[in-house]
Design an enzyme around this catalytic site. Structure first.
Site, PDB file in Angstrom:
ATOM      1  N   ASN A   1     -36.827  36.628 -43.888  1.00 11.96           N
ATOM      2  CA  ASN A   1     -36.690  35.356 -43.527  1.00 11.96           C
ATOM      3  C   ASN A   1     -36.590  34.822 -42.325  1.00 11.96           C
ATOM      4  O   ASN A   1     -36.339  35.323 -41.953  1.00 11.96           O
ATOM      5  CB  ASN A   1     -34.972  34.925 -44.530  1.00 11.96           C
ATOM      6  CG  ASN A   1     -33.999  33.531 -44.163  1.00 11.96           C
ATOM      7  OD1 ASN A   1     -34.152  33.158 -45.272  1.00 11.96           O
ATOM      8  ND2 ASN A   1     -33.582  33.341 -43.513  1.00 11.96           N
ATOM      9  N   GLU A   2     -37.558  33.413 -42.576  1.00 13.86           N
ATOM     10  CA  GLU A   2     -37.820  32.923 -41.224  1.00 13.86           C
ATOM     11  C   GLU A   2     -38.213  33.820 -40.052  1.00 13.86           C
ATOM     12  O   GLU A   2     -36.863  33.282 -39.128  1.00 13.86           O
ATOM     13  CB  GLU A   2     -36.241  31.770 -40.633  1.00 13.86           C
ATOM     14  CG  GLU A   2     -36.118  30.493 -42.164  1.00 13.86           C
ATOM     15  CD  GLU A   2     -35.110  29.442 -41.906  1.00 13.86           C
ATOM     16  OE1 GLU A   2     -33.955  29.786 -40.801  1.00 13.86           O
ATOM     17  OE2 GLU A   2     -34.972  29.381 -42.926  1.00 13.86           O
TER      18      GLU A   2
ATOM     19  N   GLN B   1     -27.394  25.356 -50.718  1.00 12.12           N
ATOM     20  CA  GLN B   1     -26.966  26.501 -51.419  1.00 12.12           C
ATOM     21  C   GLN B   1     -26.321  25.718 -52.731  1.00 12.12           C
ATOM     22  O   GLN B   1     -25.924  25.166 -52.819  1.00 12.12           O
ATOM     23  CB  GLN B   1     -26.257  27.725 -50.478  1.00 12.12           C
ATOM     24  CG  GLN B   1     -27.094  27.675 -49.325  1.00 12.12           C
ATOM     25  CD  GLN B   1     -26.326  28.884 -48.423  1.00 12.12           C
ATOM     26  OE1 GLN B   1     -25.231  29.386 -48.837  1.00 12.12           O
ATOM     27  NE2 GLN B   1     -26.970  29.380 -47.647  1.00 12.12           N
TER      28      GLN B   1
ATOM     29  N   GLU C   1     -35.522  27.097 -49.685  1.00 15.60           N
ATOM     30  CA  GLU C   1     -35.095  26.333 -48.761  1.00 15.60           C
ATOM     31  C   GLU C   1     -35.112  25.390 -49.291  1.00 15.60           C
ATOM     32  O   GLU C   1     -35.709  24.402 -48.003  1.00 15.60           O
ATOM     33  CB  GLU C   1     -34.530  26.926 -48.012  1.00 15.60           C
ATOM     34  CG  GLU C   1     -33.672  28.486 -47.808  1.00 15.60           C
ATOM     35  CD  GLU C   1     -32.665  28.966 -46.581  1.00 15.60           C
ATOM     36  OE1 GLU C   1     -32.547  27.894 -45.681  1.00 15.60           O
ATOM     37  OE2 GLU C   1     -33.007  30.280 -46.048  1.00 15.60           O
TER      38      GLU C   1
ATOM     39  N   GLU D   1     -26.028  32.819 -50.555  1.00 17.96           N
ATOM     40  CA  GLU D   1     -26.144  33.499 -49.384  1.00 17.96           C
ATOM     41  C   GLU D   1     -24.649  33.834 -48.551  1.00 17.96           C
ATOM     42  O   GLU D   1     -23.418  33.222 -49.058  1.00 17.96           O
ATOM     43  CB  GLU D   1     -26.959  32.810 -47.798  1.00 17.96           C
ATOM     44  CG  GLU D   1     -26.638  33.490 -46.944  1.00 17.96           C
ATOM     45  CD  GLU D   1     -27.076  32.828 -45.799  1.00 17.96           C
ATOM     46  OE1 GLU D   1     -28.197  33.384 -44.536  1.00 17.96           O
ATOM     47  OE2 GLU D   1     -28.208  31.864 -45.874  1.00 17.96           O
TER      48      GLU D   1
ATOM     49  N   ASN E   1     -30.497  33.916 -43.030  1.00 15.81           N
ATOM     50  CA  ASN E   1     -30.336  34.344 -42.239  1.00 15.81           C
ATOM     51  C   ASN E   1     -29.574  35.561 -42.023  1.00 15.81           C
ATOM     52  O   ASN E   1     -29.981  36.534 -41.562  1.00 15.81           O
ATOM     53  CB  ASN E   1     -29.561  33.531 -40.573  1.00 15.81           C
ATOM     54  CG  ASN E   1     -30.263  32.165 -40.258  1.00 15.81           C
ATOM     55  OD1 ASN E   1     -32.039  32.516 -40.554  1.00 15.81           O
ATOM     56  ND2 ASN E   1     -29.491  31.752 -39.905  1.00 15.81           N
TER      57      ASN E   1
ATOM     58  N   TYR F   1     -35.055  20.994 -44.474  1.00 12.90           N
ATOM     59  CA  TYR F   1     -33.576  19.858 -44.667  1.00 12.90           C
ATOM     60  C   TYR F   1     -33.760  18.423 -43.483  1.00 12.90           C
ATOM     61  O   TYR F   1     -34.002  18.885 -42.902  1.00 12.90           O
ATOM     62  CB  TYR F   1     -32.098  20.865 -43.317  1.00 12.90           C
ATOM     63  CG  TYR F   1     -32.493  22.073 -44.524  1.00 12.90           C
ATOM     64  CD1 TYR F   1     -31.324  22.779 -45.454  1.00 12.90           C
ATOM     65  CD2 TYR F   1     -32.553  23.337 -43.660  1.00 12.90           C
ATOM     66  CE1 TYR F   1     -31.194  23.230 -46.020  1.00 12.90           C
ATOM     67  CE2 TYR F   1     -32.352  24.621 -44.542  1.00 12.90           C
ATOM     68  CZ  TYR F   1     -32.066  24.895 -45.632  1.00 12.90           C
ATOM     69  OH  TYR F   1     -31.301  26.567 -46.088  1.00 12.90           O
TER      70      TYR F   1
END
Length: 500
Positions: free
Chosen positions: A173-174, A350, A293, A28, A73, A245
């Site tokens: 994304n999200e 990442q 992720e 990213e 993001n 996470y």
């Protein structure tokens, strides 16, 4: 010594085959992941395109198969047109997601070049935050159409005669997250995801498409979001995404070590939701999971590096991982493998510098973090068929998850060689864990190797000053006799036991 943990392996009882894309990662435009990470023109190791060859070598060693790009993001403010064509003509833009300035010196062509050089597969996200259907199909045409249209011919004029042939696409994304630029309700997102999927399939019906699931299981809208989104686009997508996470909070290491309990619960709850929607729609189609992720990420820690708004490639999210973090990380890998029948894509977030297994110094060296080793070993030895493992393990109490097994374990059989690899974590912080496994019908006669990642100091880590402080070591005394594997797992350890 703790009580013995036991399990049985039998080739008749399997979970499913491992899709190589389970060992994906994520690039990213965030912090130094791209700039001074994978891309640094002028670095002593840089190739003609500005890619750091020392990083390329480590990515190959890591065994990454799929690479998700450009966010995250970041994608919800992404203008793909800014990232193509001559570098000197590309515009500088404000990135609202990370309050940084994006130079666009590294763009779509540079990313696909990077993917080719590590023999990976691209996974491209489209912007459904500030943009929509039209921009998604324009990007698809630029990237994938052979020639003869304005956009495909523009790619050719930019130097890439052959199409990029990107097969796997994320639809945003999200989008459930209020932090996301262009955040939407489930109904709003489900509708635009379905519209985008239909349009993209009009160009190419064989694409694989990922719809946005919940950003994590703790979201207030979790499960209801998946159900409503899939009600709109179930027949038009192939995957729903999961993100998770974990970090140690308030000194509660016991719960941190049990993070994979949440991961497995998350996976199983999403599977149940997907299958419920499929049943309600009377569909014969099965939606798989893209866990695109996942990682250990210390979100609650302050950034040790001074950063001002709108810097270019600031030092953000540069967590330095300990042995403890690597053990938790390994347990998350095991959780993914234990659900390989439905989790068929996954991306470690990442790849470089930003919560990453690989670290670099601008103008200087690159090195492996502690988390590098479990991923590299799983990618190398975790190919084949996952065997069902139901362990009988001693437990320990946790504040967050109740009683949790000390042993987290899975096993993968390579059908070609017949070898079986056992991946195991001992969550006990102080004592070794004796292990016995009965092996039925597998034709295994010897231990090829047993390696462990563990250290007397649970805070041990690899740094610029000590880049090889922590590495896996050989473990002695593991034996296979009369169809029974016996081993002892060090306290707080990640273990790889290969049997032939």
């Amino acid at each position: 010594m703790s009580a013995t943990a036991r399990f049985t392996l039998d080739p008749a009882f399997t979970v499913g085959d491992v899709d190589p894309r389970l060992f994906g990662s994520f690039v990213e435009h965030l912090g130094r992941c791209v700039y001074t990470g994978v891309y640094e023109p002028g670095h002593p190791t840089a190739d003609a395109e500005g890619l750091r060859t020392d990083v390329l070598e480590l990515v190959r060693e890591l065994g990454v198969t799929t690479l998700r790009y450009p966010g995250g993001n970041f994608v919800s403010g992404y203008r793909w047109e800014d990232s193509v064509g001559p570098r000197e003509e590309r515009p500088r833009r404000l990135d609202l997601a990370w309050r940084s300035t994006e130079s666009n010196r590294f763009g779509l062509a540079e990313f696909t070049d990077f993917v080719r050089k590590v023999s990976g597969e691209p996974m491209l996200a489209v912007n459904l935050g500030t943009r929509g259907v039209a921009e998604a199909i324009q990007l698809q045409e630029y990237a994938n159409h052979p020639s003869g249209t304005e956009l495909s011919d523009r790619r050719i004029a930019h130097g890439d005669k052959d199409p990029y042939n990107i097969r796997l696409w994320c639809l945003g994304n999200e989008m459930d997250g209020p932090w996301q630029t262009g955040h939407k309700t489930a109904a709003e997102y489900g509708r635009v995801a379905a519209e985008t999927a239909r349009a993209m399939r009009q160009i190419d019906p064989d694409l694989e498409l990922v719809a946005c699931g919940s950003s994590n299981q703790a979201m207030e809208t979790f499960a209801a979001w998946e159900a409503e989104v899939l009600a709109e686009c179930y027949e038009h997508v192939d995957f729903i995404s999961l993100h998770a996470y974990y970090e140690e909070k308030d000194g509660d290491r016991g719960s941190f070590l049990a993070s994979a309990v949440d991961t497995e619960s998350f996976i199983e709850n999403v599977i149940a939701t997907c299958d419920h929607v499929g049943a309600r729609l009377k569909s014969k189609k099965r939606i798989n999971l893209s866990f695109d992720e996942w990682n250990v990420w210390y979100q609650s820690r302050p950034n040790p590096h001074p950063v001002e708004d709108w810097q270019e490639a600031p030092r953000l999210l540069e967590d330095v991982y300990t042995v403890t973090d690597a053990v938790v990380f390994g347990s998350l890998l095991i959780a993914l493998l234990r659900h390989a029948d439905r989790v068929t894509v996954a991306c470690l977030a990442q790849l470089v510098n930003v919560i990453a297994p690989i670290m670099t110094e601008p103008g200087g060296p690159a090195w492996r973090q502690t988390t590098f080793f479990p991923f590299a070993q799983a990618s190398r030895h975790g190919r084949g068929t996952v065997l069902e493992v139901r362990a009988d393990s001693p437990t320990y109490p946790t504040e967050r998850y109740g009683e949790v097994p000390l042993l987290q374990v899975t096993a993968v059989r390579d059908e070609a060689s017949g070898e079986v690899t056992v991946f195991a974590v001992n969550r006990d912080q102080h004592a070794e864990l004796p292990l016995e496994a009965a092996l039925h019908g597998l034709g295994l006669t010897r231990v090829l190797e047993h390696t462990a990642l563990a250290d007397a100091d649970p805070e041990a880590r690899n740094t610029l000053a000590e880049p090889e402080r922590v590495t896996p070591h050989a473990r002695e005394g593991t034996e296979l006799r009369d169809g029974v594997l016996r081993a002892s797992l060090e306290p707080l350890s990640w273990n790889v036991i290969r049997l032939g």
